[in-house]
Write an enzyme that holds these catalytic residues in place. Structure first.
Site, mmCIF file in Angstrom:
data_model
loop_
_atom_site.group_PDB
_atom_site.id
_atom_site.type_symbol
_atom_site.label_atom_id
_atom_site.label_comp_id
_atom_site.label_asym_id
_atom_site.label_seq_id
_atom_site.Cartn_x
_atom_site.Cartn_y
_atom_site.Cartn_z
ATOM 1 C CE1 TYR A 122 -8.194 -5.271 -19.807
ATOM 2 C CE2 TYR A 122 -10.035 -3.980 -18.966
ATOM 3 C CZ TYR A 122 -9.425 -4.677 -19.991
ATOM 4 O OH TYR A 122 -10.058 -4.807 -21.197
ATOM 5 C CD GLU B 39 6.264 5.246 4.993
ATOM 6 O OE1 GLU B 39 6.429 4.228 5.700
ATOM 7 O OE2 GLU B 39 5.282 5.996 5.112
ATOM 8 C CG HIS C 221 -0.055 5.982 4.274
ATOM 9 N ND1 HIS C 221 0.848 5.486 5.194
ATOM 10 C CD2 HIS C 221 0.699 6.677 3.388
ATOM 11 C CE1 HIS C 221 2.066 5.882 4.891
ATOM 12 N NE2 HIS C 221 2.000 6.608 3.792
ATOM 13 C CG HIS D 226 1.226 9.548 -0.299
ATOM 14 N ND1 HIS D 226 1.895 10.512 0.428
ATOM 15 C CD2 HIS D 226 1.639 8.352 0.189
ATOM 16 C CE1 HIS D 226 2.680 9.921 1.326
ATOM 17 N NE2 HIS D 226 2.543 8.611 1.193
ATOM 18 C CG HIS E 13 4.540 4.287 -0.072
ATOM 19 N ND1 HIS E 13 3.171 4.145 0.050
ATOM 20 C CD2 HIS E 13 4.886 5.255 0.812
ATOM 21 C CE1 HIS E 13 2.724 4.979 0.978
ATOM 22 N NE2 HIS E 13 3.753 5.675 1.442
#
Length: 218
Positions: A123, A77, A163, A98, A96
């Protein structure tokens, strides 16, 4: 890397950050990747590594032009990280993940053109701002980074369709805090699916973005 140099210090912070997101339940298995910007290049977790077990030797060096430097093979990535640094020039860290709720919401139709998540809590608006949904492309593909490049408007974070999430920040703590806030907002959205929900008003959102320096387009 030698003790005391910027890369060594950044590497230690990356390893600590990796353990933190795993301890928080945001990075199952060997999923997810993190990076920091140091002196014109990035340090990023290597491919196939568990963020909870990161060591300095598990980090790769990449130039902002995409040139691969020292270390093992980087996360697939890395083009996505480079695009986030290109878009958000104040960013010094990218995360990044998941995480479950954010990934679930990434599979839903976005709330609006500018944000996959609605203004469900103050928030989210205060700490992150709008969170657009990046069109799907295969994980690790350059097309995914290209899709991020085409998303209109300002952003500090986004959901990647089907994703997960990507966040940026002035440092690792800020990028992780954004990921936590997205996960919490997404958890609320999932819990309330199918119910009528009172969201923050446009006036409420505008007041928060003006006060906290975030962005929310209508």
């Amino acid at each position: 890397m030698t003790a005391g140099d910027p890369d060594a210090n950044a590497a230690e912070l990356l390893c600590e950050a990796g353990r933190r997101v795993v301890d928080l339940g945001l990075s199952p298995g060997s999923s997810g990747n993190i990076s920091v910007l140091v002196d014109g290049h990035i340090l990023i977790s290597a491919t196939g590594t568990s963020l909870g077990a990161l060591r300095p030797d598990d980090l790769s060096t990449i130039g902002l032009d995409g040139a691969l430097g020292d270390g093992p093979k980087p996360s697939k990535e890395y083009p996505l990280h480079l695009e986030m640094y290109r878009r958000e020039t104040s960013a010094r860290a990218v995360v990044h993940l998941h995480s479950p709720a954010a990934t679930a919401v990434s599979c839903l139709s976005p709330w609006s053109e500018h944000s996959a998540l609605p203004p469900i809590t103050p928030y989210l608006v205060m700490r992150v701002g709008q969170v657009p949904r990046v069109p799907y492309a295969a994980p690790g593909s350059r097309r995914l980074a290209e899709n991020l490049a085409t998303v209109p408007g300002e952003l500090r974070a986004a959901l990647l369709a089907n994703h997960g999430s990507i966040t940026s920040g002035r440092d690792l703590e800020a990028a992780i805090d954004a990921a936590i806030e997205i996960e919490e907002a997404a958890r609320i959205v999932v819990a309330l699916c199918g119910r009528e929900v009172d969201l923050l008003s446009r006036q409420d959102v505008d007041e928060l973005t003006a006060r906290y320096g975030t962005v929310w387009d209508w």
